[in-house]
Design an enzyme around this catalytic site. Structure first.
Site, PDB file in Angstrom:
ATOM      1  CE  LYS A 129     -57.793-121.045  15.608  1.00 27.94           C
ATOM      2  NZ  LYS A 129     -58.091-121.307  17.050  1.00 27.94           N
TER       3      LYS A 129
HETATM    4  C1  E4P Z   1     -59.863-124.089  18.408  1.00 27.93           C
HETATM    5  O1  E4P Z   1     -59.189-123.775  17.438  1.00 27.93           O
HETATM    6  C2  E4P Z   1     -61.115-123.423  18.735  1.00 27.93           C
HETATM    7  O2  E4P Z   1     -60.914-122.052  18.877  1.00 27.93           O
HETATM    8  C3  E4P Z   1     -61.755-124.034  19.957  1.00 27.93           C
HETATM    9  O3  E4P Z   1     -61.729-125.430  19.824  1.00 27.93           O
HETATM   10  C4  E4P Z   1     -63.159-123.535  20.224  1.00 27.93           C
HETATM   11  O4  E4P Z   1     -63.766-124.304  21.239  1.00 27.93           O
HETATM   12  P1  E4P Z   1     -65.103-123.845  21.994  1.00 27.93           P
HETATM   13  O5  E4P Z   1     -66.244-123.922  21.026  1.00 27.93           O
HETATM   14  O6  E4P Z   1     -65.263-124.819  23.120  1.00 27.93           O
HETATM   15  O7  E4P Z   1     -64.866-122.429  22.446  1.00 27.93           O
END
Ligand code: E4P
Length: 304
Positions: A129
């Site tokens: 990522k």
């Molecule tokens: C996934 O890849 C993301 O990091 C995650 O869904 C973020 O979610 P949030 O906005 O609830 O922290």
């Protein structure tokens, strides 16, 4: 660019596929192998997993270490992260495990790429990522050329998704782009519109980019993803438990998503241009990076 309503695109009632699975692949959004295992027992499958620095900071063992006063060195933190994803890796299907590089607003593409290479070696099914920033896109461009699979995170605009498409063209493996729905809702926009707009933009593309709906906060978000037929959706355990508890509903013909904020308009976009041409600035990308950094730093020992 002329704006059009996001509701101009297709809606359809999805059906379960032959395996009895929902129309989108389901990832667990978390940082705890035991939780992933619990969801796998509950559903009978987990297609993939996403992690991020905030979720790793919430991992029960990391939390216990930190609350007992044993804050971590950067090396120990990376070792913990590696142990966590190595435990999750065999639990998930072909969607893999997304591992996020530690990046602040000044981290260069070189530094991200060095981390990406290392993290990619941790498990056989890693996706790295990188944030949807100029440096993150440069790192992604170079990663796909090296055969490193990527998941572009903190995506809050159609332009960012278009830049991901352009920067990763030619990738042999699918590239994930993660629009964050809930965080757009939080600032009074109708987050799911972004998802719909990106799907529409990519509908006539070469489809090397798959949409991974992220920041899913509730069942309505999940059902909307199914209705739209997004490729992938990453979901907190709590929402998956609620979905399973209600008998794994799919949206029927009468399902209507109730908008939660101002509409996000579709923009006609030419994907056949260099990624540098797109305006990829978004305040939520910057804020998201800062939040990941502060959650990550909270687990670290002060440098002496
Ligand atoms: C996934 O890849 C993301 O990091 C995650 O869904 C973020 O979610 P949030 O906005 O609830 O922290």
């Amino acid at each position: 660019m002329a704006g059009e309503s996001a509701s101009d695109t297709r809606d359809h009632a999805p059906t379960q596929n032959a395996m009895g699975r929902p129309p989108s692949k389901i990832f667990v959004d978390g940082g705890d192998p035991q939780e992933t295992n619990r969801i796998k027992q509950l559903l009978g499958f987990v297609d993939g997993q996403t992690t991020n620095p905030s979720l790793i900071a919430k991992n029960p063992e990391v939390r216990e270490l930190v609350s007992s006063g044993h804050t971590l060195t950067e090396e120990e933190e990376a070792a913990e992260y590696r142990t966590i994803v190595q435990a999750i890796s065999p639990l998930v299907g072909d969607g893999g495990v997304s591992i996020e590089v530690f990046a602040d607003l000044n981290t260069t593409a070189d530094h991200m790429l060095r981390q990406g290479r290392e993290m990619f070696s941790w498990i056989p099914n890693a996706y790295i990522k990188y944030p949807c920033t100029a440096e993150g896109l440069k790192a992604a461009h170079r990663s796909v050329a090296e055969g490193i699979r990527v998941n572009m995170t903190l995506c809050f605009s159609q332009n960012q998704a278009a830049a991901v498409y352009a920067a990763t063209k030619g990738s042999r493996a699918p590239v994930y782009v993660s629009p964050f729905i809930g965080r757009l809702d939080d600032i009074g926009q109708n987050g799911v519109d972004l998802l719909k707009n990106i799907e529409r933009m990519l509908a006539t593309s070469d489809r090397h980019v798959l949409v991974l709906a992220a920041s899913i906060r509730n069942l309505q978000h999940l059902l909307y993803c199914f209705q739209l037929g997004v490729d992938l959706v990453t979901v907190p355990a709590k929402v998956l438990e609620e979905w399973a508890g209600q008998g794994r509903p799919l949206p029927d013909e009468s399902f209507e998503y109730k908008p939660v904020g101002t509409p996000i308009l579709y923009e006609k976009t030419n994907l056949q241009q260099p990624w540098e041409n797109f305006d990829i600035e978004h305040e939520l990308t910057r804020k998201g990076i800062q939040k990941f950094v502060s959650d990550y730093r909270a687990t670290l020992r002060e440098a002496s």
